[in-house]
Motif scaffolding. Sequence first.
Motif, PDB file in Angstrom:
ATOM      1  N   GLY A  32       0.819  -1.206   0.000  1.00  0.00           N
ATOM      2  CA  GLY A  32       0.000   0.000   0.000  1.00  0.00           C
ATOM      3  C   GLY A  32       0.853   1.256   0.000  1.00  0.00           C
ATOM      4  N   ASP A  33       0.472   2.203   0.884  1.00  0.00           N
ATOM      5  CA  ASP A  33       1.234   3.454   0.990  1.00  0.00           C
ATOM      6  C   ASP A  33       2.030   3.525   2.290  1.00  0.00           C
ATOM      7  OD1 ASP A  33      -0.775   3.727   2.826  1.00  0.00           O
ATOM      8  OD2 ASP A  33      -1.502   5.664   2.075  1.00  0.00           O
ATOM      9  N   GLN A  34       2.278   2.369   2.915  1.00  0.00           N
ATOM     10  CA  GLN A  34       2.932   2.361   4.222  1.00  0.00           C
ATOM     11  C   GLN A  34       4.392   2.777   4.155  1.00  0.00           C
ATOM     12  OE1 GLN A  34       1.948  -0.949   6.929  1.00  0.00           O
ATOM     13  NE2 GLN A  34       0.428  -1.613   5.437  1.00  0.00           N
ATOM     14  N   CYS A  35       4.992   2.731   2.968  1.00  0.00           N
ATOM     15  CA  CYS A  35       6.377   3.180   2.808  1.00  0.00           C
ATOM     16  C   CYS A  35       6.448   4.497   2.045  1.00  0.00           C
ATOM     17  CB  CYS A  35       7.209   2.111   2.090  1.00  0.00           C
ATOM     18  SG  CYS A  35       7.500   0.642   3.095  1.00  0.00           S
ATOM     19  N   GLY A  36       5.294   5.087   1.769  1.00  0.00           N
ATOM     20  CA  GLY A  36       5.276   6.361   1.056  1.00  0.00           C
ATOM     21  C   GLY A  36       5.717   6.257  -0.386  1.00  0.00           C
ATOM     22  N   ASP A  37       5.669   5.053  -0.963  1.00  0.00           N
ATOM     23  CA  ASP A  37       6.085   4.872  -2.355  1.00  0.00           C
ATOM     24  C   ASP A  37       4.871   4.921  -3.275  1.00  0.00           C
ATOM     25  OD1 ASP A  37       5.450   1.723  -3.233  1.00  0.00           O
ATOM     26  OD2 ASP A  37       5.649   2.049  -1.079  1.00  0.00           O
ATOM     27  N   SER A  38       5.116   4.984  -4.567  1.00  0.00           N
ATOM     28  CA  SER A  38       4.033   5.147  -5.532  1.00  0.00           C
ATOM     29  C   SER A  38       3.783   3.900  -6.364  1.00  0.00           C
ATOM     30  CB  SER A  38       4.354   6.309  -6.473  1.00  0.00           C
ATOM     31  OG  SER A  38       5.575   6.065  -7.174  1.00  0.00           O
ATOM     32  N   TYR A  39       4.359   2.777  -5.986  1.00  0.00           N
ATOM     33  CA  TYR A  39       4.244   1.562  -6.791  1.00  0.00           C
ATOM     34  C   TYR A  39       3.212   0.608  -6.205  1.00  0.00           C
ATOM     35  CZ  TYR A  39       8.476   3.217  -9.016  1.00  0.00           C
ATOM     36  OH  TYR A  39       9.399   3.976  -9.696  1.00  0.00           O
ATOM     37  N   GLN A  40       2.327   0.098  -7.062  1.00  0.00           N
ATOM     38  CA  GLN A  40       1.331  -0.869  -6.616  1.00  0.00           C
ATOM     39  C   GLN A  40       1.919  -2.265  -6.554  1.00  0.00           C
ATOM     40  OE1 GLN A  40      -2.178  -0.993  -9.068  1.00  0.00           O
ATOM     41  NE2 GLN A  40      -3.288  -2.343  -7.674  1.00  0.00           N
ATOM     42  N   TYR A  41       2.849  -2.539  -7.468  1.00  0.00           N
ATOM     43  CA  TYR A  41       3.496  -3.850  -7.497  1.00  0.00           C
ATOM     44  C   TYR A  41       5.006  -3.628  -7.377  1.00  0.00           C
ATOM     45  CZ  TYR A  41      -1.139  -5.097  -9.206  1.00  0.00           C
ATOM     46  OH  TYR A  41      -2.481  -5.251  -9.333  1.00  0.00           O
ATOM     47  N   THR A  42       5.809  -4.358  -8.119  1.00  0.00           N
ATOM     48  CA  THR A  42       7.254  -4.157  -8.046  1.00  0.00           C
ATOM     49  C   THR A  42       7.654  -2.833  -8.700  1.00  0.00           C
ATOM     50  OG1 THR A  42       7.521  -5.429 -10.089  1.00  0.00           O
ATOM     51  CG2 THR A  42       7.816  -6.609  -8.006  1.00  0.00           C
ATOM     52  N   ALA A  43       8.821  -2.336  -8.309  1.00  0.00           N
ATOM     53  CA  ALA A  43       9.392  -1.115  -8.882  1.00  0.00           C
ATOM     54  C   ALA A  43      10.637  -1.487  -9.684  1.00  0.00           C
ATOM     55  CB  ALA A  43       9.774  -0.136  -7.769  1.00  0.00           C
ATOM     56  N   PRO A  44      11.015  -0.694 -10.699  1.00  0.00           N
ATOM     57  CA  PRO A  44      12.284  -0.944 -11.395  1.00  0.00           C
ATOM     58  C   PRO A  44      13.441  -1.001 -10.400  1.00  0.00           C
ATOM     59  CG  PRO A  44      10.998   0.698 -12.568  1.00  0.00           C
ATOM     60  CD  PRO A  44      10.280   0.456 -11.266  1.00  0.00           C
ATOM     61  N   VAL A  45      14.485  -1.717 -10.765  1.00  0.00           N
ATOM     62  CA  VAL A  45      15.501  -2.091  -9.787  1.00  0.00           C
ATOM     63  C   VAL A  45      16.353  -0.940  -9.259  1.00  0.00           C
ATOM     64  CG1 VAL A  45      15.650  -4.479 -10.560  1.00  0.00           C
ATOM     65  CG2 VAL A  45      17.090  -2.748 -11.652  1.00  0.00           C
ATOM     66  N   VAL A  46      16.323   0.235  -9.882  1.00  0.00           N
ATOM     67  CA  VAL A  46      17.088   1.367  -9.355  1.00  0.00           C
ATOM     68  C   VAL A  46      16.161   2.517  -8.973  1.00  0.00           C
ATOM     69  CG1 VAL A  46      19.269   0.821 -10.476  1.00  0.00           C
ATOM     70  CG2 VAL A  46      17.570   2.178 -11.699  1.00  0.00           C
ATOM     71  N   SER A  47      14.988   2.204  -8.462  1.00  0.00           N
ATOM     72  CA  SER A  47      14.011   3.241  -8.128  1.00  0.00           C
ATOM     73  C   SER A  47      14.353   4.013  -6.853  1.00  0.00           C
ATOM     74  CB  SER A  47      12.621   2.608  -7.972  1.00  0.00           C
ATOM     75  OG  SER A  47      12.205   2.045  -9.193  1.00  0.00           O
ATOM     76  N   TYR A  48      15.170   3.454  -5.994  1.00  0.00           N
ATOM     77  CA  TYR A  48      15.488   4.092  -4.712  1.00  0.00           C
ATOM     78  C   TYR A  48      16.997   4.200  -4.540  1.00  0.00           C
ATOM     79  CZ  TYR A  48      10.624   2.933  -3.994  1.00  0.00           C
ATOM     80  OH  TYR A  48       9.268   2.834  -4.151  1.00  0.00           O
ATOM     81  N   HIS A  72      21.040  -1.456  -4.209  1.00  0.00           N
ATOM     82  CA  HIS A  72      19.675  -0.949  -4.298  1.00  0.00           C
ATOM     83  C   HIS A  72      18.670  -2.000  -3.834  1.00  0.00           C
ATOM     84  CE1 HIS A  72      20.545   2.679  -6.807  1.00  0.00           C
ATOM     85  NE2 HIS A  72      21.578   1.948  -7.204  1.00  0.00           N
ATOM     86  N   ASN A  73      17.574  -1.521  -3.221  1.00  0.00           N
ATOM     87  CA  ASN A  73      16.401  -2.355  -2.925  1.00  0.00           C
ATOM     88  C   ASN A  73      16.695  -3.559  -2.018  1.00  0.00           C
ATOM     89  OD1 ASN A  73      15.045  -0.610  -4.606  1.00  0.00           O
ATOM     90  ND2 ASN A  73      14.838  -2.047  -6.286  1.00  0.00           N
ATOM     91  N   MET A  74      17.586  -3.397  -1.060  1.00  0.00           N
ATOM     92  CA  MET A  74      17.784  -4.467  -0.081  1.00  0.00           C
ATOM     93  C   MET A  74      16.600  -4.558   0.881  1.00  0.00           C
ATOM     94  SD  MET A  74      20.604  -6.059  -0.811  1.00  0.00           S
ATOM     95  CE  MET A  74      21.207  -6.915   0.663  1.00  0.00           C
ATOM     96  N   HIS A  75      15.838  -3.496   0.984  1.00  0.00           N
ATOM     97  CA  HIS A  75      14.630  -3.489   1.804  1.00  0.00           C
ATOM     98  C   HIS A  75      13.432  -3.345   0.873  1.00  0.00           C
ATOM     99  CE1 HIS A  75      17.133  -2.887   5.404  1.00  0.00           C
ATOM    100  NE2 HIS A  75      17.806  -2.016   4.663  1.00  0.00           N
ATOM    101  N   GLY A  76      12.561  -4.345   0.818  1.00  0.00           N
ATOM    102  CA  GLY A  76      11.356  -4.262   0.021  1.00  0.00           C
ATOM    103  C   GLY A  76      11.549  -4.595  -1.447  1.00  0.00           C
ATOM    104  N   ASN A  77      10.502  -4.361  -2.226  1.00  0.00           N
ATOM    105  CA  ASN A  77      10.396  -4.650  -3.655  1.00  0.00           C
ATOM    106  C   ASN A  77      10.129  -6.128  -3.895  1.00  0.00           C
ATOM    107  OD1 ASN A  77      10.086  -3.311  -6.082  1.00  0.00           O
ATOM    108  ND2 ASN A  77      12.156  -3.780  -6.767  1.00  0.00           N
TER     109      ASN A  77
END
Length: 357
Positions: A260-276, A284-289
Amino acid sequence: MQLGRGVFTHFLVQGLRGQAVEADGAISFESLTQYVQEETAQWTLQHLQKTQLPYAHAWSGSFGVFVLGQVGQRVAAPVPAPPPVERPTPAPTPPPVVRPTAAPAQARVIEPQMVNIPAGTFTMGCVAGRDDVVEGDCETNEKPARQVRVNAFQMGKTEVTVAQYMACVQAGGCNKPEWDSPNAPSGYATMGSALRGANYPIVGVSWNDAQAYVRWLSQQTGKRYRLPSEAEWEYAARAGGNTAYSWGSSIGKNRANCYGDQCGDSYQYTAPVVSYAANSYGLHNMHGNVWEWVADCYANYASAPSDSTVVASTNCSLRVLRGGSWFDIPQDLRSAYRSRFGPTNRYNSVGFRVAAG
């Protein structure tokens, strides 16, 4: 910092001028895409405090190499018939046409970018006041905490992408992901580009599938790729820090992709691998995704090793996953959190990254 042109255009030009060149001196579509995405995301995050990620939609679903044969040997021209008053001389037998044998096609390999992880010692597992501060208590399987020595190794900068994994599928070295089968569960159908986009993390792969991929990658490159051990994974996720997440004690906003929005992100499913933004080790993305398979057999920490060796068992029914996913709450994204599935299980929230060394 003034770029003199749009962020995307600036890094596209820089990539074409040589910043995206690969080891063989060429600039491929994949290397250019990865360079532009990483640099754009990092620059906008640092200077504009928001994430802008160009999307590359050039995934065709297949890879291949065309091998061109050589033109065969020319056949000798027939000898004209002699005049009827003379005995004809037999025409020489023309040599056989030689058909060139095509060389076997070489598998296309898109190697993951690797990051050097230094050797060190850290406290693995749940430490009161470090890992249970904001998002909730630690789980029983995170205890007891212990000191662990880790040798230097390499880790994938990102999760293995769809493009990287599907190259193995096309070469015959890997099973198709679960979503690419006629009887795929309905949960995959709504994911759209998050499922098939070249620079998204591969999902729908089991622990056995991940092992097949690192074997194939090792054979194709001559390098020794593998899954990280559980201790290596947590050490790399903490990145030298002493908090629940690599950036602090709470999940914050727009630092990771979770439910959901619990991490303040805008992705409903997975995000591209360098989004954060990457952690201090460059990962990148050691937490979540997506959840990430590690090599270990699942076991409690009562007799766990004090180094980073893999916990193995001859009859292992459960394998460890780390990191949490887009479908999980922030507590499950903590560095210490552990999960487990059977080695043949596949889900739309599970992928992996590779290690070496």
